[in-house]
Design a protein around this motif. Structure first.
Motif, PDB file in Angstrom:
ATOM      1  N   ASP A 246      12.394  18.401  18.416  1.00 35.10           N
ATOM      2  CA  ASP A 246      13.287  19.201  18.794  1.00 35.10           C
ATOM      3  C   ASP A 246      14.599  18.366  19.706  1.00 35.10           C
ATOM      4  O   ASP A 246      14.356  17.308  19.997  1.00 35.10           O
ATOM      5  CB  ASP A 246      12.884  20.328  19.538  1.00 35.10           C
ATOM      6  N   ASP A 247      15.444  19.057  20.069  1.00 41.87           N
ATOM      7  CA  ASP A 247      16.577  18.376  20.797  1.00 41.87           C
ATOM      8  C   ASP A 247      16.049  17.894  22.037  1.00 41.87           C
ATOM      9  O   ASP A 247      17.050  17.303  22.990  1.00 41.87           O
ATOM     10  CB  ASP A 247      17.695  19.189  20.862  1.00 41.87           C
ATOM     11  N   THR A 248      14.961  18.396  22.699  1.00 41.29           N
ATOM     12  CA  THR A 248      14.694  17.684  24.114  1.00 41.29           C
ATOM     13  C   THR A 248      14.502  16.365  24.013  1.00 41.29           C
ATOM     14  O   THR A 248      14.372  15.740  24.991  1.00 41.29           O
ATOM     15  CB  THR A 248      13.420  18.627  24.573  1.00 41.29           C
ATOM     16  N   SER A 294       8.322  17.193  22.944  1.00 40.70           N
ATOM     17  CA  SER A 294       9.428  17.423  21.708  1.00 40.70           C
ATOM     18  C   SER A 294       8.774  17.394  20.406  1.00 40.70           C
ATOM     19  O   SER A 294       9.495  17.806  19.393  1.00 40.70           O
ATOM     20  CB  SER A 294      10.272  16.292  21.802  1.00 40.70           C
ATOM     21  N   LYS A 315      14.901  12.266  13.725  1.00 40.25           N
ATOM     22  CA  LYS A 315      15.711  12.321  14.927  1.00 40.25           C
ATOM     23  C   LYS A 315      16.599  11.038  14.696  1.00 40.25           C
ATOM     24  O   LYS A 315      16.126   9.902  14.574  1.00 40.25           O
ATOM     25  CB  LYS A 315      14.889  12.417  16.018  1.00 40.25           C
TER      26      LYS A 315
END
Length: 355
Positions: A246-248, A294, A315
């Motif tokens: 995820d974006d974290t 994440s 990512k």
């Protein structure tokens, strides 16, 4: 010595943050205790059942009297159609899901559960045997018409014969040949006609890819590809997975640097995080070391990966030069300062009392 641990493979030696305790949980004699960055093994307690070998995701644990590749190839070549703890194997819990799938795709056989009911180690081992069979059949149902059969055959044996004698029927005889055969099979995978992706060949050559995964690679490349691919639920798979990030994620790089099989990896600029489900052994190490949590498991696993595995990009990051030191770093916005320069700047401000 009955059981050996390979520190270069064991994920607990990779990182103190590893939460892997599969071997400790299943050992019926409590002969294995997990410590921070280590395993403590009590050889005097070990009964050579092989249960720990079966659950170890990276094959870091091995019995001195059992070679799984040796058993796999010998059983395939033999006329035997029954695998039993009383005649030709140790506890069936040592036969993990990957070997069960690989065997079933090539040969019809029956697992003899007739001795499990009265076995003194059934409390921990028998449930795992049933789970492995269910999971293997779950996977087989989506990629073939094969099925693993389990029956209470209870072959007659000398009751006065000590159970440990059956656990010690294996010797190192033929191990060298078996290992060579595994290597030959893996080399066959590297034949251009098979079209195994370059990054997978590199991982097999350079990383600690377990023999059970090499065998599965080999078998899957030799069977007929299904007409339609299906999805498996990730939560019911113990030996493989698909993931998302995820974006974290701040690209700290720990996950792909520490991944024991190179399932997670990156490019030369550290600007991407790649993932190959077929190299993942679901050891959970990447999840354990991720400070921001994440990395997530996907809901489903696409069986297309078994036959047409592809490395995917989880990512991508913007890599720029730091305005102060000139080194490249992952830019997440704001000043173009790398983390080291930010820390040094803050320490200087604290020293001079500048807010």
């Amino acid at each position: 010595m009955k059981i050996k641990v390979d520190p270069s493979s064991c994920v607990r030696y990779y990182s103190k943050f590893s939460e892997c305790k599969f071997c400790e949980y299943i050992c019926p004699e409590n002969a294995i205790i997990t410590k921070e960055s280590a395993l403590e093994i009590y050889q005097d307690k070990c009964i050579s059942c092989g249960a720990c070998v079966g659950v170890c995701p990276v094959e870091a644990l091995k019995l001195t009297n059992l070679s799984m590749p040796e058993f796999f190839f010998d059983f395939l070549k033999s006329d035997e159609t029954v695998i039993s703890c009383k005649t030709n194997f140790v506890c069936l819990s040592a036969l993990n899901v990957e070997y069960l799938i690989s065997l079933a795709l090539i040969k019809e056989f029956v697992l003899d559960l007739g001795h499990c009911e009265e076995c003194e180690i059934k409390e921990r081992c028998f449930p795992k045997i049933l789970e492995n069979i269910d999971e293997a059949n779950y996977v087989l149902s989506t990629i073939s018409d094969k099925e693993i059969k389990a029956q209470n055959l209870c072959k007659i044996v000398d009751k006065e014969t000590d159970r440990r004698e059956f656990f010690n029927i294996f010797t190192l005889k033929g191990v060298v040949g078996a290992v060579k055969e595994v290597e030959d099979e893996v080399k066959a995978l590297e034949n251009p006609k098979v079209e195994l992706p370059t990054h997978q060949i590199k991982a097999i050559r350079e990383k600690n890819i377990p023999d059970k995964r090499k065998v599965l690679f080999t078998v899957l490349k030799k069977i007929e590809t299904p007409k339609n691919y299906k999805y498996l639920e990730n939560e019911y798979l113990t030996f493989i997975s698909d993931k998302t990030i995820d974006d974290t994620c701040d690209n700290c790089s720990i996950c792909y640097r520490i991944c024991p099989t190179a399932a997670l990896n990156t490019d030369s600029r550290f600007s991407k995080i790649y993932f190959d489900p077929m190299l993942c052994v679901k050891c959970h190490l990447c999840h354990d070391v991720c400070e921001k949590k994440s990395i997530k498991l996907s809901s489903y696993f696409d069986t297309e990966e078994f036959f047409e595995s592809k490395q995917k990009t989880l990512k991508s990051f913007n890599i720029v030069r730091c305005d102060d030191c000139g080194n490249f770093f992952t830019y997440l916005g704001g000043e173009k300062l790398c983390q080291r320069c930010k820390i040094e700047e803050q320490e200087a401000k604290d020293l001079w009392g500048i807010s």
